[in-house]
Design a protein around this motif. Structure first.
Motif, PDB file in Angstrom:
ATOM      1  N   ASN A  56       4.791   7.566  -6.831  1.00  0.00           N
ATOM      2  CA  ASN A  56       4.008   8.582  -7.529  1.00  0.00           C
ATOM      3  C   ASN A  56       2.532   8.256  -7.403  1.00  0.00           C
ATOM      4  OD1 ASN A  56       3.151  10.675  -9.072  1.00  0.00           O
ATOM      5  ND2 ASN A  56       3.929   9.878 -11.002  1.00  0.00           N
ATOM      6  N   ILE A  57       1.895   8.883  -6.418  1.00  0.00           N
ATOM      7  CA  ILE A  57       0.502   8.592  -6.102  1.00  0.00           C
ATOM      8  C   ILE A  57      -0.277   9.898  -6.041  1.00  0.00           C
ATOM      9  CG2 ILE A  57      -1.078   7.536  -4.450  1.00  0.00           C
ATOM     10  CD1 ILE A  57       1.263   5.817  -3.483  1.00  0.00           C
ATOM     11  N   ASN A  58      -1.462   9.893  -6.627  1.00  0.00           N
ATOM     12  CA  ASN A  58      -2.306  11.078  -6.640  1.00  0.00           C
ATOM     13  C   ASN A  58      -3.695  10.736  -6.123  1.00  0.00           C
ATOM     14  OD1 ASN A  58      -0.523  13.099  -8.167  1.00  0.00           O
ATOM     15  ND2 ASN A  58      -0.511  11.313  -9.503  1.00  0.00           N
ATOM     16  N   TYR A  59      -4.337  11.706  -5.463  1.00  0.00           N
ATOM     17  CA  TYR A  59      -5.653  11.498  -4.865  1.00  0.00           C
ATOM     18  C   TYR A  59      -6.608  12.597  -5.281  1.00  0.00           C
ATOM     19  CZ  TYR A  59      -2.904   8.611  -1.632  1.00  0.00           C
ATOM     20  OH  TYR A  59      -2.060   7.673  -1.087  1.00  0.00           O
ATOM     21  N   VAL A  60      -7.887  12.252  -5.301  1.00  0.00           N
ATOM     22  CA  VAL A  60      -8.905  13.276  -5.464  1.00  0.00           C
ATOM     23  C   VAL A  60      -8.977  14.079  -4.162  1.00  0.00           C
ATOM     24  CG1 VAL A  60     -10.795  11.814  -4.635  1.00  0.00           C
ATOM     25  CG2 VAL A  60     -11.251  13.644  -6.282  1.00  0.00           C
ATOM     26  N   ASP A  61      -9.323  15.347  -4.266  1.00  0.00           N
ATOM     27  CA  ASP A  61      -9.273  16.227  -3.102  1.00  0.00           C
ATOM     28  C   ASP A  61     -10.117  15.730  -1.926  1.00  0.00           C
ATOM     29  OD1 ASP A  61      -9.036  19.415  -4.899  1.00  0.00           O
ATOM     30  OD2 ASP A  61      -7.526  17.927  -4.349  1.00  0.00           O
ATOM     31  N   SER A  62     -11.242  15.104  -2.212  1.00  0.00           N
ATOM     32  CA  SER A  62     -12.175  14.717  -1.156  1.00  0.00           C
ATOM     33  C   SER A  62     -11.630  13.628  -0.237  1.00  0.00           C
ATOM     34  CB  SER A  62     -13.501  14.270  -1.765  1.00  0.00           C
ATOM     35  OG  SER A  62     -13.302  13.172  -2.625  1.00  0.00           O
ATOM     36  N   VAL A  63     -10.564  12.940  -0.642  1.00  0.00           N
ATOM     37  CA  VAL A  63     -10.027  11.861   0.192  1.00  0.00           C
ATOM     38  C   VAL A  63      -8.618  12.151   0.693  1.00  0.00           C
ATOM     39  CG1 VAL A  63     -11.423  10.193  -1.087  1.00  0.00           C
ATOM     40  CG2 VAL A  63      -8.987  10.442  -1.649  1.00  0.00           C
ATOM     41  N   LYS A  64      -8.040  13.251   0.252  1.00  0.00           N
ATOM     42  CA  LYS A  64      -6.677  13.584   0.677  1.00  0.00           C
ATOM     43  C   LYS A  64      -6.598  13.696   2.199  1.00  0.00           C
ATOM     44  CE  LYS A  64      -4.980  15.961  -3.451  1.00  0.00           C
ATOM     45  NZ  LYS A  64      -4.591  17.259  -4.049  1.00  0.00           N
ATOM     46  N   GLY A  65      -5.564  13.083   2.752  1.00  0.00           N
ATOM     47  CA  GLY A  65      -5.393  13.109   4.200  1.00  0.00           C
ATOM     48  C   GLY A  65      -6.139  12.012   4.933  1.00  0.00           C
ATOM     49  N   ARG A  66      -7.045  11.338   4.251  1.00  0.00           N
ATOM     50  CA  ARG A  66      -7.814  10.260   4.883  1.00  0.00           C
ATOM     51  C   ARG A  66      -7.522   8.893   4.251  1.00  0.00           C
ATOM     52  NH1 ARG A  66     -13.215  10.135   4.475  1.00  0.00           N
ATOM     53  NH2 ARG A  66     -13.279  11.201   2.440  1.00  0.00           N
ATOM     54  N   PHE A  67      -7.318   8.877   2.945  1.00  0.00           N
ATOM     55  CA  PHE A  67      -7.077   7.625   2.227  1.00  0.00           C
ATOM     56  C   PHE A  67      -5.616   7.539   1.813  1.00  0.00           C
ATOM     57  CE2 PHE A  67     -11.620   6.929   0.331  1.00  0.00           C
ATOM     58  CZ  PHE A  67     -12.156   7.074   1.604  1.00  0.00           C
ATOM     59  N   THR A  68      -5.088   6.309   1.805  1.00  0.00           N
ATOM     60  CA  THR A  68      -3.715   6.076   1.381  1.00  0.00           C
ATOM     61  C   THR A  68      -3.659   4.880   0.446  1.00  0.00           C
ATOM     62  OG1 THR A  68      -2.857   6.916   3.491  1.00  0.00           O
ATOM     63  CG2 THR A  68      -1.359   5.619   2.130  1.00  0.00           C
ATOM     64  N   ILE A  69      -3.052   5.107  -0.714  1.00  0.00           N
ATOM     65  CA  ILE A  69      -2.854   4.026  -1.690  1.00  0.00           C
ATOM     66  C   ILE A  69      -1.418   3.542  -1.575  1.00  0.00           C
ATOM     67  CG2 ILE A  69      -2.669   3.486  -4.142  1.00  0.00           C
ATOM     68  CD1 ILE A  69      -4.975   5.446  -4.628  1.00  0.00           C
ATOM     69  N   SER A  70      -1.264   2.222  -1.595  1.00  0.00           N
ATOM     70  CA  SER A  70       0.070   1.641  -1.603  1.00  0.00           C
ATOM     71  C   SER A  70       0.100   0.487  -2.595  1.00  0.00           C
ATOM     72  CB  SER A  70       0.466   1.163  -0.203  1.00  0.00           C
ATOM     73  OG  SER A  70      -0.446   0.201   0.286  1.00  0.00           O
ATOM     74  N   ARG A  71       1.298   0.186  -3.069  1.00  0.00           N
ATOM     75  CA  ARG A  71       1.472  -0.891  -4.038  1.00  0.00           C
ATOM     76  C   ARG A  71       2.526  -1.864  -3.566  1.00  0.00           C
ATOM     77  NH1 ARG A  71       1.734   1.310 -10.182  1.00  0.00           N
ATOM     78  NH2 ARG A  71       2.285  -0.888 -10.513  1.00  0.00           N
ATOM     79  N   ASP A  72       2.321  -3.114  -3.960  1.00  0.00           N
ATOM     80  CA  ASP A  72       3.317  -4.159  -3.764  1.00  0.00           C
ATOM     81  C   ASP A  72       3.557  -4.773  -5.138  1.00  0.00           C
ATOM     82  OD1 ASP A  72       4.799  -6.444  -3.252  1.00  0.00           O
ATOM     83  OD2 ASP A  72       3.801  -6.853  -1.365  1.00  0.00           O
ATOM     84  N   ASN A  73       4.585  -4.306  -5.818  1.00  0.00           N
ATOM     85  CA  ASN A  73       4.820  -4.757  -7.191  1.00  0.00           C
ATOM     86  C   ASN A  73       5.157  -6.240  -7.256  1.00  0.00           C
ATOM     87  OD1 ASN A  73       4.325  -2.224  -8.307  1.00  0.00           O
ATOM     88  ND2 ASN A  73       6.452  -1.583  -8.086  1.00  0.00           N
ATOM     89  N   ALA A  74       5.779  -6.765  -6.228  1.00  0.00           N
ATOM     90  CA  ALA A  74       6.119  -8.190  -6.213  1.00  0.00           C
ATOM     91  C   ALA A  74       4.873  -9.065  -6.200  1.00  0.00           C
ATOM     92  CB  ALA A  74       6.992  -8.497  -5.013  1.00  0.00           C
ATOM     93  N   LYS A  75       3.798  -8.529  -5.633  1.00  0.00           N
ATOM     94  CA  LYS A  75       2.538  -9.280  -5.549  1.00  0.00           C
ATOM     95  C   LYS A  75       1.518  -8.801  -6.581  1.00  0.00           C
ATOM     96  CE  LYS A  75       2.978 -10.302  -0.631  1.00  0.00           C
ATOM     97  NZ  LYS A  75       2.337 -10.192   0.713  1.00  0.00           N
ATOM     98  N   ASN A  76       1.905  -7.850  -7.433  1.00  0.00           N
ATOM     99  CA  ASN A  76       0.960  -7.270  -8.402  1.00  0.00           C
ATOM    100  C   ASN A  76      -0.298  -6.792  -7.695  1.00  0.00           C
ATOM    101  OD1 ASN A  76       2.606  -7.745 -10.658  1.00  0.00           O
ATOM    102  ND2 ASN A  76       1.795  -9.820 -10.921  1.00  0.00           N
ATOM    103  N   ALA A  77      -0.104  -6.104  -6.582  1.00  0.00           N
ATOM    104  CA  ALA A  77      -1.231  -5.714  -5.746  1.00  0.00           C
ATOM    105  C   ALA A  77      -1.231  -4.220  -5.449  1.00  0.00           C
ATOM    106  CB  ALA A  77      -1.208  -6.492  -4.438  1.00  0.00           C
ATOM    107  N   VAL A  78      -2.422  -3.719  -5.218  1.00  0.00           N
ATOM    108  CA  VAL A  78      -2.604  -2.332  -4.780  1.00  0.00           C
ATOM    109  C   VAL A  78      -3.586  -2.340  -3.631  1.00  0.00           C
ATOM    110  CG1 VAL A  78      -4.468  -1.868  -6.446  1.00  0.00           C
ATOM    111  CG2 VAL A  78      -3.093   0.024  -5.536  1.00  0.00           C
ATOM    112  N   TYR A  79      -3.367  -1.435  -2.685  1.00  0.00           N
ATOM    113  CA  TYR A  79      -4.181  -1.382  -1.482  1.00  0.00           C
ATOM    114  C   TYR A  79      -4.749   0.020  -1.299  1.00  0.00           C
ATOM    115  CZ  TYR A  79      -1.305  -5.495  -0.790  1.00  0.00           C
ATOM    116  OH  TYR A  79      -0.658  -6.688  -0.977  1.00  0.00           O
ATOM    117  N   LEU A  80      -5.885   0.102  -0.620  1.00  0.00           N
ATOM    118  CA  LEU A  80      -6.487   1.390  -0.299  1.00  0.00           C
ATOM    119  C   LEU A  80      -6.824   1.381   1.187  1.00  0.00           C
ATOM    120  CD1 LEU A  80      -7.591   4.138  -1.250  1.00  0.00           C
ATOM    121  CD2 LEU A  80      -9.786   3.013  -1.659  1.00  0.00           C
TER     122      LEU A  80
END
Length: 121
Positions: A56-80
Motif C-alpha cells: 500500500n504505497i501512495n505518491y504525490v502526483d508530481s512524482v508518479k511514474g518516476r519515483f518508486t518507494i519500497s520497504r524491507d520490513n526485516a531491515k526496518n528500511a524504506v527506499y526511494l
C-alpha cells in the motif's frame, strides 16, 4: 529511542537516477507507516510518498511514474528510487516513520536528518 538514518543523496544531471535509503534502529516494537518528504529552498516541506505496508504505497502526483518507494520490513528500511529526475526535484529529502516504541508502547513519528538531492546540468 529510535533513530532514522538516510543515505544516497547527491548531485545528478537531469534525466538521471538516484536511490535513497532510510534505516530505522533503536527501541522499535513495530513500524507502521514509512514515507518520504522533501523541502526545497524557500518552500514548505511536502509529501513525496508514503507506505503503510509493503503493497500500500501512495505518491504525490508530481512524482508518479518516476519515483518508486519500497520497504524491507526485516531491515526496518524504506527506499526511494528516483528516475527521470528534474531540476524541480532538487530538495532535501527526509524519511519519516511512525514507530511503536518497545519501552512505552506509544506510537510517534520520527524523522531522519535529511539528505540533499541536487538535479542540475
Amino acid at each position: 529511542q529510535v533513530q532514522l538514518v538516510e543515505s544516497g543523496g547527491g548531485l545528478v544531471q537531469p534525466g538521471g537516477s538516484l536511490r535513497l535509503s532510510c534505516a530505522a534502529s533503536g527501541s522499535i516494537f513495530t513500524i507502521y507507516e514509512m514515507g518520504w518528504y522533501r523541502q526545497a529552498a524557500g518552500k514548505q516541506r511536502e509529501l513525496v510518498g508514503t507506505s503503510s505496508s509493503v503493497r500500500n504505497i501512495n505518491y504525490v502526483d508530481s512524482v508518479k511514474g518516476r519515483f518508486t518507494i519500497s520497504r524491507d520490513n526485516a531491515k526496518n528500511a524504506v527506499y526511494l528510487q528516483m528516475n527521470s529526475l528534474k531540476p524541480e526535484d532538487t530538495a532535501i529529502y527526509y524519511c519519516k516513520a511512525s514507530v511503536q516504541d518497545t519501552r512505552t508502547m506509544a506510537v510517534r513519528d520520527y524523522w531522519g536528518q535529511g539528505t540533499q538531492v541536487a538535479v542540475s546540468s
